[in-house]
Scaffold this motif. Structure first.
Motif, PDB file in Angstrom:
ATOM      1  N   UNK A 173       3.102  -0.449   9.291  1.00 44.05           N
ATOM      2  CA  UNK A 173       1.694  -0.672   9.625  1.00 44.05           C
ATOM      3  C   UNK A 173       0.820   0.418   9.015  1.00 44.05           C
ATOM      4  N   UNK A 174       1.318   1.656   9.008  1.00 41.97           N
ATOM      5  CA  UNK A 174       0.584   2.736   8.334  1.00 41.97           C
ATOM      6  C   UNK A 174       0.283   2.376   6.886  1.00 41.97           C
ATOM      7  N   UNK A 216       0.257  -0.639   5.491  1.00 37.35           N
ATOM      8  CA  UNK A 216      -0.666  -1.770   5.417  1.00 37.35           C
ATOM      9  C   UNK A 216      -2.102  -1.323   5.638  1.00 37.35           C
ATOM     10  N   UNK A 217      -2.280  -0.407   6.608  1.00 36.16           N
ATOM     11  CA  UNK A 217      -3.641   0.055   6.904  1.00 36.16           C
ATOM     12  C   UNK A 217      -4.228   0.795   5.714  1.00 36.16           C
ATOM     13  N   UNK A 252      -5.400  -1.861   3.144  1.00 34.51           N
ATOM     14  CA  UNK A 252      -6.572  -2.661   3.475  1.00 34.51           C
ATOM     15  C   UNK A 252      -7.829  -1.811   3.559  1.00 34.51           C
TER      16      UNK A 252
END
Lengths: 225, 71
Positions: free
Chosen positions: B62-63, B65-66, B69
């Protein structure tokens, strides 16, 4: 805060305690008391409930914040904490049924606390059904209002009704005391490990919830772009 | 040699009933001194380590992906 590591590492350290000391320390084994070593479930089954209560409390706080300030972020927070809270509640019921099967003779005895917990979980499941059945613009408000009702229902189902009737849970003789914990079953060491377990499990649940929140916010951002 | 082995085997089979009964009765009392509680502990620790590993990998993903984005 969501991305910081210190409290996640703390949760791992805290959880290591019930998973090691919880199995190795001595537990009271008074003669004639059938509880024996299953009391070690104190470090696993009971923290599920404490964790659920903390998570659902955080969920309702964010629901109220959302009603005052309709930022989509707060709705995501509120829903995610409710999800993890319900998961912990379901785990609490299942582990309770496993423990009850060997301790009380059957997995479901119609005990007041068992019934109350099942009703509380069902009320929260209705919250998710409601949220998924409504269109986007009303979803947040409706969900937040129902969240407050669902949280208020925890009080009669979990804490008030079980104390008004006889209960199989320890300490449940009539309407005396606390129908869930019996001080005679524990030692001070056990109580210390229990509280460490509660903190550890709650922090772990928060970690899982923040991952869900970050993922949902990411998905929403990608979807909106 | 074979005769001795046969009689030993007979002895074992004849008394295995008693031996097993003794083990079962004593099982609850010697659960810890037999080291069996460590088995439970090992199982639970394995589950915990597995879960934590999964969470750490998920957190890292998730890190990543953030970061993609965000800009």
């Amino acid at each position: 805060m969501l991305k910081q590591s210190w409290w996640k590492i703390l949760s791992i350290i805290f959880l290591a305690v019930p998973f090691t000391a919880g199995f190795l320390i001595d537990v009271p084994e008074p003669a004639g008391v059938p509880l024996q070593h299953t009391i070690r479930n104190l470090f696993f089954h009971v923290p599920m409930w404490f964790g659920m209560m903390v998570l659902l409390l955080i969920s309702v706080i964010y629901a109220i914040v959302y009603l005052n300030n309709p930022n989509e972020k707060y709705d995501v927070y509120s829903t995610a904490y409710a999800q993890t809270g319900v998961i912990f509640g379901v785990l609490g019921i299942i582990t309770g049924a496993i423990w009850a099967n060997y301790q009380w003779g059957q997995p479901w005895s119609g005990d007041a606390k068992q019934n109350g917990a099942a009703i509380a979980i069902l009320i929260y499941l209705a919250y998710f059904v409601l949220k998924n059945s409504v269109t986007d613009d009303k979803k947040g408000r409706l969900g937040a209002v129902y969240n407050i009702f669902a949280f208020c229902m925890l009080f009669p189902t979990l804490w008030i009704m079980p104390r008004l009737v006889e209960s199989l849970h320890p300490g449940g003789q009539g309407s005396q005391g606390n129908p869930a914990l019996n001080p005679k079953d524990n030692t001070p060491t056990m109580r210390l490990i229990f509280w460490i377990a509660v903190f550890g499990w709650t922090l772990l649940a928060t970690w899982i919830t923040t991952l869900k929140i970050r993922l949902t916010l990411l998905q929403n951002r990608i979807f909106n772009n | 040699m074979l005769k001795k082995f046969n009689s030993f085997l007979f002895f074992l089979l004849a008394f295995s009933n008693v031996l097993i009964a003794q083990t079962e009765k004593a099982a609850i009392d010697v659960m810890r001194s037999n080291g069996k509680i460590y088995v439970v502990m090992a199982v639970c620790l394995t589950i915990l380590v597995g879960l934590i590993t999964y969470l750490v990998l998920l957190d890292r993903k998730i890190n990543k992906l953030e970061k993609e984005v965000k800009p």
